[in-house]
Write a protein that holds these residues in place. Structure first.
Motif, PDB file in Angstrom:
ATOM      1  N   SER A 318       0.835  -1.206   0.000  1.00 60.52           N
ATOM      2  CA  SER A 318       0.000   0.000   0.000  1.00 60.52           C
ATOM      3  C   SER A 318       0.867   1.252   0.000  1.00 60.52           C
ATOM      4  O   SER A 318       0.618   2.206  -0.744  1.00 60.52           O
ATOM      5  CB  SER A 318      -0.918   0.015   1.225  1.00 60.52           C
ATOM      6  N   GLU A 319       1.893   1.237   0.852  1.00 61.07           N
ATOM      7  CA  GLU A 319       2.777   2.396   0.942  1.00 61.07           C
ATOM      8  C   GLU A 319       3.644   2.536  -0.313  1.00 61.07           C
ATOM      9  O   GLU A 319       3.849   3.649  -0.809  1.00 61.07           O
ATOM     10  CB  GLU A 319       3.647   2.265   2.186  1.00 61.07           C
ATOM     11  N   ALA A 320       4.132   1.411  -0.825  1.00 62.20           N
ATOM     12  CA  ALA A 320       4.976   1.459  -2.022  1.00 62.20           C
ATOM     13  C   ALA A 320       4.206   1.986  -3.221  1.00 62.20           C
ATOM     14  O   ALA A 320       4.710   2.818  -3.995  1.00 62.20           O
ATOM     15  CB  ALA A 320       5.546   0.076  -2.318  1.00 62.20           C
ATOM     16  N   ALA A 321       2.977   1.520  -3.399  1.00 64.03           N
ATOM     17  CA  ALA A 321       2.180   1.970  -4.541  1.00 64.03           C
ATOM     18  C   ALA A 321       1.792   3.429  -4.395  1.00 64.03           C
ATOM     19  O   ALA A 321       1.808   4.195  -5.374  1.00 64.03           O
ATOM     20  CB  ALA A 321       0.933   1.110  -4.680  1.00 64.03           C
ATOM     21  N   SER A 322       1.448   3.837  -3.185  1.00 60.83           N
ATOM     22  CA  SER A 322       1.082   5.239  -2.953  1.00 60.83           C
ATOM     23  C   SER A 322       2.251   6.161  -3.260  1.00 60.83           C
ATOM     24  O   SER A 322       2.101   7.186  -3.951  1.00 60.83           O
ATOM     25  CB  SER A 322       0.634   5.409  -1.495  1.00 60.83           C
ATOM     26  N   ASP A 323       3.434   5.808  -2.774  1.00 54.96           N
ATOM     27  CA  ASP A 323       4.617   6.639  -3.017  1.00 54.96           C
ATOM     28  C   ASP A 323       5.014   6.624  -4.492  1.00 54.96           C
ATOM     29  O   ASP A 323       5.419   7.654  -5.052  1.00 54.96           O
ATOM     30  CB  ASP A 323       5.780   6.151  -2.163  1.00 54.96           C
ATOM     31  N   ALA A 324       4.901   5.447  -5.125  1.00 54.68           N
ATOM     32  CA  ALA A 324       5.272   5.346  -6.543  1.00 54.68           C
ATOM     33  C   ALA A 324       4.348   6.181  -7.410  1.00 54.68           C
ATOM     34  O   ALA A 324       4.796   6.904  -8.317  1.00 54.68           O
ATOM     35  CB  ALA A 324       5.246   3.880  -6.983  1.00 54.68           C
ATOM     36  N   LEU A 325       3.060   6.104  -7.159  1.00 54.22           N
ATOM     37  CA  LEU A 325       2.110   6.864  -7.960  1.00 54.22           C
ATOM     38  C   LEU A 325       2.287   8.356  -7.736  1.00 54.22           C
ATOM     39  O   LEU A 325       2.247   9.154  -8.686  1.00 54.22           O
ATOM     40  CB  LEU A 325       0.678   6.444  -7.622  1.00 54.22           C
ATOM     41  N   ASP A 326       2.535   8.759  -6.500  1.00 53.12           N
ATOM     42  CA  ASP A 326       2.746  10.170  -6.204  1.00 53.12           C
ATOM     43  C   ASP A 326       4.005  10.692  -6.898  1.00 53.12           C
ATOM     44  O   ASP A 326       4.007  11.773  -7.502  1.00 53.12           O
ATOM     45  CB  ASP A 326       2.854  10.373  -4.689  1.00 53.12           C
ATOM     46  N   ALA A 327       5.083   9.912  -6.822  1.00 54.02           N
ATOM     47  CA  ALA A 327       6.335  10.315  -7.479  1.00 54.02           C
ATOM     48  C   ALA A 327       6.153  10.382  -8.984  1.00 54.02           C
ATOM     49  O   ALA A 327       6.687  11.279  -9.657  1.00 54.02           O
ATOM     50  CB  ALA A 327       7.452   9.335  -7.114  1.00 54.02           C
TER      51      ALA A 327
END
Length: 378
Positions: A318-327
């Motif tokens: 969840s955290e990895a996808a959220s950070d990846a999409l934001d970046a």
């Protein structure tokens, strides 16, 4: 009977096959299907046609018998192609696992072949308006009347009810929770859509059970207690993590490609650390998340409880996808908000996964209690 794990080469071949099929549809199909609310049925049938949906279903009932690890590869590849269908975490993961592990011979024969080839779909109804994450507060009741069960109550945030043949419904029988197969066309069962701010081919519903009657044979694992429920919840978390890993891969690839080509001040923007470092961090987090997801899937396939590993996988993904999409969206600047580039269209869904199928806070509570032996807070 334990699944037969596929070799790394077989998993790679499975991934490439699913990617090839899904890329023929593309993210544009996901957007069109979301606007139409048609549950991406054409894609679902295509995935069933190549055997992808039956990866974790036993061979004797039409599946590949390869376990949750293989289904996780399927889920990640679907999302990597820009088609993150939540249904993958439900019908072939939660529901098929429960029936395959605890269903009667009749239930297995009736449902598993269709779940494997995509011709049949099951939904999962557990959440209630007043229960939240506390399953002990579930109020849905089932009472026995002769050769039937009668269900009364309400479920909340049930996905794709309009697309499902039946709902695996969790109800209280005296002091125990039981799982029932309830046809979506059963008299007394009604649904009402919930408007949510996400772009998805799958709709959310409130479902009302007004003395809905099902045959006595509709109960799954009558004598298995909570084991039936737990059998489905861990695969749901693992497959949700795999979908999130696929979304992260999709987003990073779009952003990296853009950063290699987009030139504003004499060099591609990817040459600037303000752009490259967030993407490099996202890539690192994704690599760690994929390893944890695979580890959780293998633990489940070995027959281990795997609850902590599944919780960690879902939390990390969840955290990895959220950070990846934001970046990725930040890398594209204004284009990151454009439907054309296919990033902003996934923002609501990724945010939802930090809440469902279980919130990040509850996952942390579980890890703290089970792995660190800290006092229980829930």
């Amino acid at each position: 009977m334990r699944p037969t794990p596929e070799t790394p080469a077989e998993l790679d071949e499975l991934r490439e096959t699913v990617l090839r099929i899904c890329r023929d549809f593309g993210h544009e199909y996901y957007v069109r299907s979301s606007d139409a609310g048609d549950n991406a049925r054409d894609l679902w049938r295509a995935l069933g046609g190549i055997g992808a949906l039956g990866a974790g279903i036993s061979e004797e009932h039409g599946g590949a018998g390869a376990g949750v690890e293989s289904l996780a590869v399927v889920a990640e590849a679907i999302a990597e192609a820009g088609l993150p269908l939540m249904l993958v975490a439900l019908s072939p993961a939660v529901c098929a696992t429960m029936i395959d592990g605890f269903g009667t011979p009749g239930q297995k024969a009736e449902w598993l072949p269709g779940l494997a080839d995509g011709s049949r779909v099951l939904g999962f109804a557990i959440t209630e308006p007043d229960a939240g994450s506390n399953t002990h507060n579930l109020r849905m009741r089932a009472r026995r009347e002769g050769d039937q069960w009668v269900l009364s109550g309400q479920k909340y945030y049930v996905s794709h009810v309009d697309n499902a043949d039946a709902l695996l419904t969790v109800a209280r029988v005296e002091d125990e929770l039981k799982v029932f197969i309830v046809p979506t066309d059963a008299p007394g069962l009604t649904k009402s859509p919930i408007e949510v701010e996400i772009l998805s081919p799958e709709r959310q519903y409130s479902v009302f059970y007004d003395d809905v009657r099902v045959d006595a044979s509709a109960i799954v694992g009558a004598d298995a207690g909570m084991a039936v429920l737990y059998a489905g919840l861990n695969p749901e978390r693992i497959i949700s993590a795999a979908l999130l890993n696929g979304i992260a891969r999709y987003a990073i690839d779009i952003a990296a490609g853009y950063a290699r080509e987009r030139t504003v001040w004499s060099v591609p923007i990817g040459a600037h650390q303000a752009v490259s470092h967030p993407l490099a961090r996202a890539e690192t987090a994704l690599t760690a998340s994929r390893l944890l997801t695979a580890s959780a899937a293998r633990a489940f396939d070995r027959g281990e409880t795997g609850g902590v590993e599944a919780a960690m996988a879902k939390l990390t993904a969840s955290e990895a996808a959220s950070d990846a999409l934001d970046a990725a969206m930040q890398t594209l600047g204004g284009n990151g908000m454009s439907r054309e580039y296919g990033l902003a269209t996934l923002h609501g869904l990724v945010r939802l996964f930090r809440i469902a199928p279980v919130s990040s806070e509850m996952l942390l509570n579980h890890v703290a209690h089970k792995r660190l032996s800290l006092p229980r807070s829930y």
